[in-house]
Design an enzyme around this catalytic site. Structure first.
Site, PDB file in Angstrom:
ATOM      1  N   ARG A  31       0.940  -1.424  -0.001  1.00 13.43           N
ATOM      2  CA  ARG A  31       0.054  -0.051  -0.003  1.00 13.43           C
ATOM      3  C   ARG A  31       0.831   1.271   0.123  1.00 13.43           C
ATOM      4  O   ARG A  31       0.651   2.256  -0.655  1.00 13.43           O
ATOM      5  CB  ARG A  31      -0.890   0.273   1.226  1.00 13.43           C
ATOM      6  CG  ARG A  31      -1.770  -1.192   1.310  1.00 13.43           C
ATOM      7  CD  ARG A  31      -2.956  -1.168   0.795  1.00 13.43           C
ATOM      8  NE  ARG A  31      -4.014  -2.207   1.128  1.00 13.43           N
ATOM      9  CZ  ARG A  31      -4.090  -3.272   0.473  1.00 13.43           C
ATOM     10  NH1 ARG A  31      -3.396  -3.513  -0.674  1.00 13.43           N
ATOM     11  NH2 ARG A  31      -4.879  -4.265   0.786  1.00 13.43           N
ATOM     12  N   GLU A 175     -14.139 -14.515   8.954  1.00 12.64           N
ATOM     13  CA  GLU A 175     -14.111 -13.997   7.453  1.00 12.64           C
ATOM     14  C   GLU A 175     -13.887 -15.189   6.593  1.00 12.64           C
ATOM     15  O   GLU A 175     -12.640 -15.372   6.069  1.00 12.64           O
ATOM     16  CB  GLU A 175     -13.070 -13.022   7.494  1.00 12.64           C
ATOM     17  CG  GLU A 175     -13.015 -12.208   6.374  1.00 12.64           C
ATOM     18  CD  GLU A 175     -11.773 -10.925   6.179  1.00 12.64           C
ATOM     19  OE1 GLU A 175     -11.190 -10.989   7.272  1.00 12.64           O
ATOM     20  OE2 GLU A 175     -11.739 -10.481   5.081  1.00 12.64           O
ATOM     21  N   LYS A 217     -18.054 -11.711   8.648  1.00 14.97           N
ATOM     22  CA  LYS A 217     -17.163 -10.609   7.740  1.00 14.97           C
ATOM     23  C   LYS A 217     -17.222 -11.326   6.595  1.00 14.97           C
ATOM     24  O   LYS A 217     -16.253 -12.008   6.049  1.00 14.97           O
ATOM     25  CB  LYS A 217     -15.979 -10.228   8.038  1.00 14.97           C
ATOM     26  CG  LYS A 217     -15.223  -9.457   7.140  1.00 14.97           C
ATOM     27  CD  LYS A 217     -14.264  -8.692   8.011  1.00 14.97           C
ATOM     28  CE  LYS A 217     -13.250  -7.646   6.803  1.00 14.97           C
ATOM     29  NZ  LYS A 217     -12.384  -6.898   7.743  1.00 14.97           N
ATOM     30  N   SER A 259     -14.449  -4.895   2.061  1.00 11.37           N
ATOM     31  CA  SER A 259     -14.701  -4.280   0.594  1.00 11.37           C
ATOM     32  C   SER A 259     -14.041  -5.084  -0.303  1.00 11.37           C
ATOM     33  O   SER A 259     -14.493  -4.627  -1.467  1.00 11.37           O
ATOM     34  CB  SER A 259     -14.039  -2.477   0.812  1.00 11.37           C
ATOM     35  OG  SER A 259     -12.908  -2.779   1.078  1.00 11.37           O
ATOM     36  N   GLY A 261     -11.673  -4.967  -2.557  1.00 11.47           N
ATOM     37  CA  GLY A 261     -11.123  -4.004  -3.711  1.00 11.47           C
ATOM     38  C   GLY A 261     -12.206  -3.308  -4.624  1.00 11.47           C
ATOM     39  O   GLY A 261     -12.090  -2.741  -5.716  1.00 11.47           O
ATOM     40  N   ARG A 290      -9.525  -1.162   2.453  1.00 10.51           N
ATOM     41  CA  ARG A 290      -9.090  -0.180   1.570  1.00 10.51           C
ATOM     42  C   ARG A 290     -10.109   1.110   1.387  1.00 10.51           C
ATOM     43  O   ARG A 290      -9.936   2.073   1.333  1.00 10.51           O
ATOM     44  CB  ARG A 290      -8.842  -0.787   0.146  1.00 10.51           C
ATOM     45  CG  ARG A 290      -7.516  -1.679   0.197  1.00 10.51           C
ATOM     46  CD  ARG A 290      -7.367  -2.608  -0.955  1.00 10.51           C
ATOM     47  NE  ARG A 290      -8.068  -4.004  -0.453  1.00 10.51           N
ATOM     48  CZ  ARG A 290      -8.410  -5.071  -1.215  1.00 10.51           C
ATOM     49  NH1 ARG A 290      -7.725  -4.988  -2.433  1.00 10.51           N
ATOM     50  NH2 ARG A 290      -9.118  -5.905  -0.713  1.00 10.51           N
TER      51      ARG A 290
HETATM   52  P1  13P Z   1     -10.735  -4.837   2.592  1.00  7.62           P
HETATM   53  O1  13P Z   1     -11.806  -4.129   2.859  1.00  7.62           O
HETATM   54  O2  13P Z   1      -9.540  -3.807   2.008  1.00  7.62           O
HETATM   55  O3  13P Z   1     -11.121  -5.793   1.638  1.00  7.62           O
HETATM   56  O4  13P Z   1     -10.175  -5.227   3.793  1.00  7.62           O
HETATM   57  C1  13P Z   1     -10.789  -5.975   4.639  1.00  7.62           C
HETATM   58  C2  13P Z   1     -10.084  -7.027   5.248  1.00  7.62           C
HETATM   59  O5  13P Z   1      -9.843  -6.797   6.373  1.00  7.62           O
HETATM   60  C3  13P Z   1      -9.512  -8.301   4.629  1.00  7.62           C
HETATM   61  O6  13P Z   1      -9.180  -9.163   5.245  1.00  7.62           O
END
Ligand code: 13P
Length: 337
Positions: A31, A175, A217, A259, A261, A290
């Site tokens: 990043r 997640e 998530k 999010s 991408g 992001r």
């Molecule tokens: P993004 O919202 O950038 O996808 O990141 C969230 C995240 O924690 C991915 O593991």
């Protein structure tokens, strides 16, 4: 109401969401490279401290997910980072997996590691101030993937992780991320994400995880980035709700999307449409990396000492996401800063 359910609700209620600032050093370096800032420990701390001391923390950010390096750092005023986060009424979270590695039985896929020694690491994180955690399983969609092997090994790891986290008195974020990469259709994403989520809950129940003390998530249901399919924000919301309504047990208190991408505006618009149509009992909010940090990082990279300017950009994004988490966002608000 159990203690873990209270923590989950504290993080997700009233339009609040999660700031995912748990990029590993390798990801943060990527990043920073993209905006030509040197990725050293001080710069990583400076950027993150700038976000964590912004005024939107109180109104919009119910929890912040940290990486191991950050949870041990001190701010310029001598507070620990968890103390800084807690001072705005937000809770500290920590990524506890050690990353996705090649899956031996299906070498084009990955399995997330980090269970060995996890019980001991969790005690340490709790003592450092963490009250919730994250573990990310990752899946790609192609004609033959995700394989049953990748689905079951990742779901099993997520469930064992979640049981250990609850034992340590913290709320696990579950997640299972289905990546946007590829040319698959939104229907394919719906179908495969549904299978993965169902398998995760099968394993969570087998491991006696109390679902009211967890947060899901997931990804939103989207066509692959290389697909030619055109889809509206409204259709994305409908498909995403269909997936979650049919596959997430009702005892789960809330869902905080990644999010993945999407641009900042796409991620905000889609979350808004989801909330306008939300006909479930789940809280639907954000856990963005992001989509909360991109513009702030770009601005900050021009002058790393411009704290106020960077915070203003972050505050705007956080406010837009909080409106979207209540179905109150509209594109016209983006220009009124
Ligand atoms: P993004 O919202 O950038 O996808 O990141 C969230 C995240 O924690 C991915 O593991």
């Amino acid at each position: 109401m159990t203690e873990l359910n209270k923590i989950a609700l504290q993080i997700l209620s009233n339009g609040k969401g999660i700031l995912a600032a748990d990029e590993s050093t390798a990801t943060m370096t990527k990043r920073f490279d993209s905006v030509n800032v040197s990725s050293n420990e001080n710069n990583r701390l400076l950027f993150r401290e700038t976000l964590f001391s912004s005024s939107s923390m109180k109104k919009s950010i119910g929890g912040v997910i940290l990486y191991d390096e950050t949870i041990r750092q001190k701010t310029s005023t001598g507070k620990t980072i968890p103390e800084l986060i807690n001072s705005s009424g937000s809770l500290t979270g920590i990524k506890v997996d050690t990353g996705a590695k090649i899956l031996a039985g299906s070498k084009e896929e990955k399995v997330t590691e980090g269970l060995d020694g996890l019980r001991e690491r969790l005690k340490d994180y709790y003592n450092l101030g963490a009250r919730f955690t994250k573990w990310r399983g990752v899946f790609s969609i192609t004609n033959k993937y995700p394989s049953n092997l990748s689905i079951s090994t990742n779901a099993h790891a997520l469930a064992r992780y979640a049981a250990l986290v609850q034992e340590a008195g913290m709320v696990p974020i579950i997640e299972p991320e289905v990546l946007m990469d590829g040319d698959h259709s939104s229907r394919d994403c719906l179908h495969k994400t549904s299978i993965i989520i169902r398998k995760c809950y099968e394993e969570l129940e087998l491991n006696n995880v109390s679902l009211e003390g967890t947060i899901l998530k997931p990804n939103m249901i989207l066509p692959g980035v290389n697909s030619l399919e055109k889809i509206s924000n409204e259709e994305i919301a409908e498909l995403t709700l269909e997936c979650l309504r049919n596959n997430v047990p009702s005892s789960v208190p809330g869902i905080a999307f990644l999010s993945g991408g999407q641009t900042e505006i796409e991620a905000t618009a889609n979350l808004n449409e989801i909330n306008i149509r939300n006909n479930t009992d789940f809280i639907m909010t954000y856990s963005y990396g992001r989509a909360l940090q991109q513009s702030a990082l770009k601005f900050w990279s021009q002058d790393v000492n411009n704290i106020n300017g960077t915070q203003e950009i972050f505050d705007h994004r956080a406010k837009m996401c909080t409106l979207a988490a209540q179905g109150k966002w509209s594109e016209s608000l983006e220009n009124k800063k």
